[in-house]
Design a protein around this motif. Structure first.
Motif: not given
Lengths: 198, 116
Positions: A133, A180, A183-184, A187-188
């Protein structure tokens, strides 16, 4: 010298106000309590915005020095101490990033998550997630990063974040929504490595 | 990635919050004590009864004015100026009842004249 997390999370702004007044009256115990309550927040916030522990230490110390110097003129009930502190920390981080000519921070400054040693697998996975994160946050624009940290890690409500960031609640909602999504996407790519259930 | 997975990351970040080093806490505390020491009036406020009275009266400038006025009153009482004696003597001699003194004779209203 650390304050228990649950005590820090309580809405104790009135107590902070009183402590600032006591500090201004020369009470050394108030200085110690304010240090214990506020430095962990200021430091953690700076680390999350800058990704650099040494710089975060400088910023937390500078923010607290400004609090000590503001204390004699502090007007209780006018602004929350933590709101003021988050704002000062963010402004100092912004100045530092601007001087360095950057907005996001270098991924090298993010500590690598621990390797997959046997045992304590859940704790390792949690540490991996936290590190992932932080690395993903590093790639976001500062304002998005700040809004996400305040909303989803510090757990503050949008109106309070708007007050800290000196913007509207709608702008905060927009920043967190875009943050968000970004970030998604970041992180994917690490999803298979991290092994969470989703 | 859905919101549940993102929440798991945020929760992990909360669990692994960066902790301030003890050296930082010590530096901040040292700054605090230095700032308190640099402000002696604030660090050691006067809290005695006389200090409170002084503050209630408005501080040293107000008290100085008050003392001046008091001394002037005592001086005038002990050594009254000639003009003051004349004015006061005309009003306050024992044989002059105060209510008979006409302080503004030029503007007296004569009730005996009646309507014209």
């Amino acid at each position: 010298m650390r304050m228990p997390r649950d005590a820090m999370d309580q809405d104790a702004e009135g107590a902070d106000d009183a402590l600032v007044a006591r500090f201004a009256d020369g009470d050394a115990a108030a200085a110690r309590l304010l240090t214990q309550r506020l430095v962990p927040r200021a430091y953690a916030h700076a680390v999350r915005l800058l990704g650099n522990h040494a710089e975060a230490e400088d910023i937390a110390q500078e923010a607290m020095l400004r609090l000590w110097r503001t204390a004699p003129r502090w007007r209780p009930g006018e602004a929350r101490v933590t709101t003021w502190l988050y704002r000062v920390v963010a402004n100092l981080c912004t100045d530092r990033l601007r001087r360095a000519g950057r907005d996001s921070f270098d991924l090298d400054a993010v500590p690598e998550p621990p390797g997959g040693a046997p045992g304590a697998e859940e704790a390792l996975q949690s540490a991996d997630r936290a590190a992932a994160l932080q690395a993903a946050l590093a790639r976001l624009p500062l304002r998005q990063r700040q809004a996400l940290v305040l909303r989803h890690i510090e757990g503050l409500a949008n109106p309070r974040i708007a007050e800290i960031m000196e913007t509207s609640t709608e702008a905060v909602e927009s920043l967190t929504a875009r943050g968000r999504r970004a970030l998604a996407a970041e992180l994917e790519g690490r999803r298979a490595d991290l092994g969470y259930d989703a | 990635m859905d919101s549940t997975a993102l929440k798991a990351h945020f929760e992990a970040a909360r669990q692994h919050a960066p902790s301030p080093p003890d050296a930082l806490m010590a530096r901040v505390m040292a700054d605090a004590l230095a700032e308190q020491a640099a402000a002696p009036d604030v660090a050691a406020p006067a809290r005695g009864r006389w200090a409170e009275l002084l503050r209630a009266l408005g501080g040293w400038p107000a008290v100085a004015g008050l003392a001046c006025a008091t001394l002037a009153g005592v001086w005038i009482g002990a050594f009254p100026p000639v003009g003051l004696q004349t004015a006061a003597g005309g009003l306050l001699t024992p044989d002059a009842a105060l209510y008979t003194v006409d302080v503004m004779p030029a503007t007296a209203f004569d009730a005996s004249e009646g309507p014209s």
